[in-house]
Design a protein around this motif. Structure first.
Motif, PDB file in Angstrom:
ATOM      1  N   PHE A  52       0.835  -1.215   0.000  1.00  0.00           N
ATOM      2  CA  PHE A  52       0.000   0.000   0.000  1.00  0.00           C
ATOM      3  C   PHE A  52       0.868   1.263   0.000  1.00  0.00           C
ATOM      4  N   LEU A  53       1.844   1.274   0.905  1.00  0.00           N
ATOM      5  CA  LEU A  53       2.682   2.476   1.065  1.00  0.00           C
ATOM      6  C   LEU A  53       3.488   2.782  -0.197  1.00  0.00           C
ATOM      7  N   ALA A  54       3.791   1.743  -0.977  1.00  0.00           N
ATOM      8  CA  ALA A  54       4.615   1.919  -2.180  1.00  0.00           C
ATOM      9  C   ALA A  54       4.010   2.932  -3.153  1.00  0.00           C
ATOM     10  N   ALA A  73      13.401  -9.533  -4.223  1.00  0.00           N
ATOM     11  CA  ALA A  73      13.075  -8.694  -5.384  1.00  0.00           C
ATOM     12  C   ALA A  73      12.585  -7.316  -4.932  1.00  0.00           C
ATOM     13  N   VAL A  74      11.802  -7.289  -3.860  1.00  0.00           N
ATOM     14  CA  VAL A  74      11.339  -5.992  -3.343  1.00  0.00           C
ATOM     15  C   VAL A  74      12.536  -5.195  -2.818  1.00  0.00           C
ATOM     16  N   GLY A  75      13.391  -5.877  -2.051  1.00  0.00           N
ATOM     17  CA  GLY A  75      14.582  -5.203  -1.524  1.00  0.00           C
ATOM     18  C   GLY A  75      15.446  -4.632  -2.639  1.00  0.00           C
ATOM     19  N   ASN A  76      15.574  -5.385  -3.734  1.00  0.00           N
ATOM     20  CA  ASN A  76      16.355  -4.886  -4.875  1.00  0.00           C
ATOM     21  C   ASN A  76      15.711  -3.658  -5.506  1.00  0.00           C
ATOM     22  N   SER A  77      14.380  -3.632  -5.495  1.00  0.00           N
ATOM     23  CA  SER A  77      13.696  -2.468  -6.091  1.00  0.00           C
ATOM     24  C   SER A  77      13.967  -1.218  -5.255  1.00  0.00           C
ATOM     25  N   CYS A  78      14.090  -1.371  -3.944  1.00  0.00           N
ATOM     26  CA  CYS A  78      14.466  -0.226  -3.097  1.00  0.00           C
ATOM     27  C   CYS A  78      15.904   0.177  -3.418  1.00  0.00           C
ATOM     28  N   THR A 118       8.254  -0.226 -10.429  1.00  0.00           N
ATOM     29  CA  THR A 118       8.831  -1.550 -10.160  1.00  0.00           C
ATOM     30  C   THR A 118       8.611  -1.935  -8.700  1.00  0.00           C
ATOM     31  N   MET A 119       8.861  -0.978  -7.793  1.00  0.00           N
ATOM     32  CA  MET A 119       8.640  -1.265  -6.373  1.00  0.00           C
ATOM     33  C   MET A 119       7.168  -1.597  -6.118  1.00  0.00           C
ATOM     34  N   SER A 134       6.201  -5.277  -4.726  1.00  0.00           N
ATOM     35  CA  SER A 134       5.646  -5.371  -3.373  1.00  0.00           C
ATOM     36  C   SER A 134       4.215  -5.932  -3.412  1.00  0.00           C
ATOM     37  N   ALA A 135       3.483  -5.658  -4.485  1.00  0.00           N
ATOM     38  CA  ALA A 135       2.146  -6.258  -4.629  1.00  0.00           C
ATOM     39  C   ALA A 135       2.281  -7.777  -4.783  1.00  0.00           C
ATOM     40  N   ARG A 136       3.276  -8.180  -5.578  1.00  0.00           N
ATOM     41  CA  ARG A 136       3.527  -9.619  -5.770  1.00  0.00           C
ATOM     42  C   ARG A 136       3.894 -10.279  -4.439  1.00  0.00           C
ATOM     43  N   LEU A 137       4.714  -9.593  -3.651  1.00  0.00           N
ATOM     44  CA  LEU A 137       5.100 -10.155  -2.348  1.00  0.00           C
ATOM     45  C   LEU A 137       3.875 -10.341  -1.453  1.00  0.00           C
ATOM     46  N   ALA A 138       2.983  -9.348  -1.442  1.00  0.00           N
ATOM     47  CA  ALA A 138       1.782  -9.452  -0.597  1.00  0.00           C
ATOM     48  C   ALA A 138       0.946 -10.659  -1.023  1.00  0.00           C
ATOM     49  N   THR A 139       0.837 -10.882  -2.331  1.00  0.00           N
ATOM     50  CA  THR A 139       0.062 -12.025  -2.835  1.00  0.00           C
ATOM     51  C   THR A 139       0.729 -13.343  -2.442  1.00  0.00           C
ATOM     52  N   ILE A 140       2.021 -13.443  -2.716  1.00  0.00           N
ATOM     53  CA  ILE A 140       2.742 -14.692  -2.414  1.00  0.00           C
ATOM     54  C   ILE A 140       2.725 -14.987  -0.920  1.00  0.00           C
TER      55      ILE A 140
END
Ligand code: HEC
Length: 150
Positions: free
Chosen positions: A72-74, A135-140, A109-110, A114-120
């Motif tokens: 959400f925050l992204a 992958a989220v960490g890399n986007s940051c 990208t972030m 991050s949406a994908r992470l929430a789903t997984i």
């Protein structure tokens, strides 16, 4: 009957006399807003990172709560990078504004990762979560590498 007119005139004069100050305040507000959002994202990153690294017992519901918050925050920080807001204790490079399209693409990208992470995360499988958390960490990191002074 004249009083309201006089008051209105005074209010208008006050508005017109300090345009520079008002702009300054908006820039400071924008800085605080985006830093606040980033700090809230980092707050949720902490427990997720600890779980991924087995430094804290995996709690599926807790992980998903934080993953959903980051997702959400992204969406929020981009709005805080208003023109002429490279002020105060910012660590943003001028490139944020000079390469706005690329900066925005990195935000996208972030948002996607991050949406994908929430789903997984809802699957409750830490082995599946781990690479997506990466992958989220890399986007940051990929944005910070290019757009932050430190
Ligand atoms: C598209 C670029 C971009 C992405 C993606 C991004 N950041 Fe940032 N981040 C910035 C910029 C630019 C700043 C500096 C903001 C400022 O000081 O004006 C910053 C600052 C920060 C700060 C410091 C805030 C402060 O108080 O000074 C934290 C913490 C942070 N980011 C965490 C994250 C996390 C966690 C992620 C990933 C989930 C992330 N960021 C993704 C660009 C990005």
């Amino acid at each position: 009957m004249r009083t309201p007119t006089v008051l209105a005139g005074m209010a208008l004069a006050a508005l017109l006399s300090t345009p520079a100050m008002a702009e300054r305040d908006q820039a400071e507000n924008a800085l605080e807003y985006r830093q606040g959002v980033f700090n809230a994202m980092a707050w949720s990153f902490g427990p997720m990172a600890a779980m991924v690294k087995n430094k804290m017992p995996y709690d599926a519901a807790l992980f998903t709560k934080h993953a959903e918050r980051v997702a959400f925050l992204a969406h929020l920080p981009l709005e805080g990078f208003i023109p002429d807001s490279r002020v105060g204790d910012t660590t943003a490079k001028q490139d944020v504004w000079d390469n706005a399209d690329d900066f925005k693409a990195k935000m996208e990208t972030m948002i996607e990762e991050s949406a994908r992470l929430a789903t997984i995360s809802k699957g409750g499988d830490l082995d599946a979560i781990r690479p997506q958390f990466g992958a989220v960490g890399n986007s940051c990191k990929s944005c910070h590498d290019d757009y932050r002074t430190e």
